[in-house]
Design an enzyme around this catalytic site. Structure first.
Site, short mmCIF file in Angstrom:
data_model
loop_
_atom_site.label_atom_id
_atom_site.label_comp_id
_atom_site.label_asym_id
_atom_site.label_seq_id
_atom_site.Cartn_x
_atom_site.Cartn_y
_atom_site.Cartn_z
N ASP A 71 0.80 -1.22 0.00
CA ASP A 71 0.00 0.00 0.00
C ASP A 71 0.84 1.28 0.00
O ASP A 71 0.29 2.37 0.20
CB ASP A 71 -0.93 0.01 1.23
CG ASP A 71 -2.14 -0.90 1.05
OD1 ASP A 71 -2.79 -0.82 0.00
OD2 ASP A 71 -2.42 -1.70 1.97
N GLU A 76 -0.22 9.53 1.14
CA GLU A 76 -0.91 10.51 1.98
C GLU A 76 -1.10 10.00 3.41
O GLU A 76 -1.20 10.79 4.35
CB GLU A 76 -2.29 10.81 1.38
CG GLU A 76 -3.14 11.71 2.24
CD GLU A 76 -4.56 11.84 1.74
OE1 GLU A 76 -4.90 12.94 1.31
OE2 GLU A 76 -5.30 10.85 1.76
N ASP A 77 -1.15 8.67 3.56
CA ASP A 77 -1.44 8.12 4.89
C ASP A 77 -0.27 8.24 5.87
O ASP A 77 -0.47 8.09 7.07
CB ASP A 77 -1.88 6.65 4.77
CG ASP A 77 -3.26 6.54 4.13
OD1 ASP A 77 -4.11 7.38 4.47
OD2 ASP A 77 -3.46 5.65 3.31
N ARG A 142 -8.56 2.89 11.42
CA ARG A 142 -7.10 3.11 11.37
C ARG A 142 -6.59 4.14 12.38
O ARG A 142 -5.42 4.12 12.74
CB ARG A 142 -6.70 3.57 9.96
CG ARG A 142 -7.00 2.56 8.87
CD ARG A 142 -6.05 1.38 8.93
NE ARG A 142 -6.42 0.34 7.99
CZ ARG A 142 -6.09 0.33 6.70
NH1 ARG A 142 -5.39 1.34 6.22
NH2 ARG A 142 -6.46 -0.65 5.91
N HIS A 172 -11.51 5.60 5.56
CA HIS A 172 -10.93 6.82 6.13
C HIS A 172 -11.96 7.96 6.08
O HIS A 172 -12.87 7.94 5.25
CB HIS A 172 -9.72 7.28 5.30
CG HIS A 172 -8.50 6.44 5.45
ND1 HIS A 172 -7.84 5.90 4.38
CD2 HIS A 172 -7.81 6.06 6.55
CE1 HIS A 172 -6.79 5.22 4.82
NE2 HIS A 172 -6.74 5.30 6.13
N CYS A 257 -5.21 10.17 -1.86
CA CYS A 257 -4.21 9.41 -1.10
C CYS A 257 -2.94 9.12 -1.87
O CYS A 257 -1.96 8.68 -1.30
CB CYS A 257 -4.81 8.12 -0.56
SG CYS A 257 -5.80 7.26 -1.72
C1 CIR Z 1 -5.36 0.60 2.81
O1 CIR Z 1 -6.28 -0.14 3.13
O2 CIR Z 1 -4.64 1.13 3.63
C2 CIR Z 1 -5.10 0.83 1.34
N1 CIR Z 1 -5.48 -0.33 0.59
C3 CIR Z 1 -5.84 2.04 0.84
C4 CIR Z 1 -5.42 3.31 1.48
C5 CIR Z 1 -6.10 4.49 0.91
N2 CIR Z 1 -5.68 5.67 1.55
C6 CIR Z 1 -6.44 6.77 1.67
O3 CIR Z 1 -7.59 6.78 1.28
N3 CIR Z 1 -5.89 7.79 2.29
#
Ligand code: CIR
Length: 263
Positions: A71, A76-77, A142, A172, A257
């Protein structure tokens, strides 16, 4: 003309991105069934996404690839910017915890002071929506209360107010809502418990229409999977640039993201 968020700023806005991992297809899924990801198409879509940001005046900064983290493209995360302060997050999925490696060095090299959320606090950047000096933070799968508490302690002295928003129906907060250049929060109402938490809320007709990247005072970037939302925003006077991010949407990602914007 290149948009500068801070009038007179000599610098162009920056977008930090990270190339899709070889292991992208194994990314985390929470609300969706797994469907096969076409990794060649994902790479093409990512190239087009980066080109769109470049065309709109962003300077592109690439983080080191992290192939062992499926991922990692969803950069962005892992880091959230508050002016010249970069907050490195504490990703809530164990498979994503290592994605923060190297991010401190990267943002320091761009001149930022670094703060960090630490376990037992968890916080994903996808849960953080800034609207002026208000910071909405999704408390969901999360991001936990301790992560929100730590973020509040970091940003309150910088003049921001943190408002926690319970999120149960989407991965999110920013899967459900983002903000237009004028600060109006737009979102897919079915994903929200209580849209009334937002000062000014505009519902959009499509789930993929909930996420926009602000490109300037009158322009946004949107998924091509949200044509009705495109029409709605154009009707409100915005220029809407679309990109196809289908392979990332299969993994519960969206246009926001895939980059960290610094303005
Ligand atoms: C996750 O589940 O962490 C990733 N497959 C997707 C993350 C998407 N991030 C976001 O919307 N900020």
């Amino acid at each position: 003309a290149v948009w500068r968020a801070f009038p007179g700023s000599p610098r162009r806005p920056i977008a930090i991105v990270r190339v899709p991992a070889d292991s992208l297809e194994n990314g985390e899924l929470t609300h969706l069934e797994r469907t096969p990801v076409d990794s060649d198409l994902a790479q093409e879509q990512w190239d087009a996404y980066v080109s769109a940001l470049e065309t709109e005046g962003f300077e592109i900064v690439q983080a080191e690839p992290a192939d062992e983290h499926p991922d990692s493209v969803f950069i962005e995360d892992v880091v959230v910017m508050f002016g010249d302060v970069a907050v490195i997050t504490s990703p809530g999925a164990d498979s994503r915890a290592g994605e923060i490696d190297g991010i401190r060095e990267l943002v320091e090299s761009l001149g930022h002071r670094v703060e960090q959320i630490t376990r037992p606090g968890t916080l994903d950047g996808g849960d953080v929506l800034k609207v002026g000096s208000t910071v909405y933070v999704g408390r969901g799968g999360r991001t936990n209360g301790e992560g929100i508490r730590q973020l509040r302690a970091i940003v309150a002295p910088l003049g921001y107010t943190v408002i926690a928003v319970p999120i149960t129906k989407a991965l999110h907060l920013k899967s459900a809502v983002t903000a237009l250049p004028d600060g109006t929060v737009i979102g897919f109402a079915k994903y929200l418990e209580a849209p009334s938490v937002f000062e000014r809320f505009l519902p959009v007709p499509e789930a993929h229409g909930a996420a926009v990247v602000v490109l300037g005072p009158d322009a946004v970037l949107l998924s091509s999977a949200a044509p009705k939302t495109k029409a709605l925003l154009e009707d409100l006077g915005y220029r809407v640039v679309t990109v196809d991010v289908s392979e990332f949407e299969k993994l519960e990602g969206c246009v926001t993201c895939l980059s960290v914007r610094i303005r």
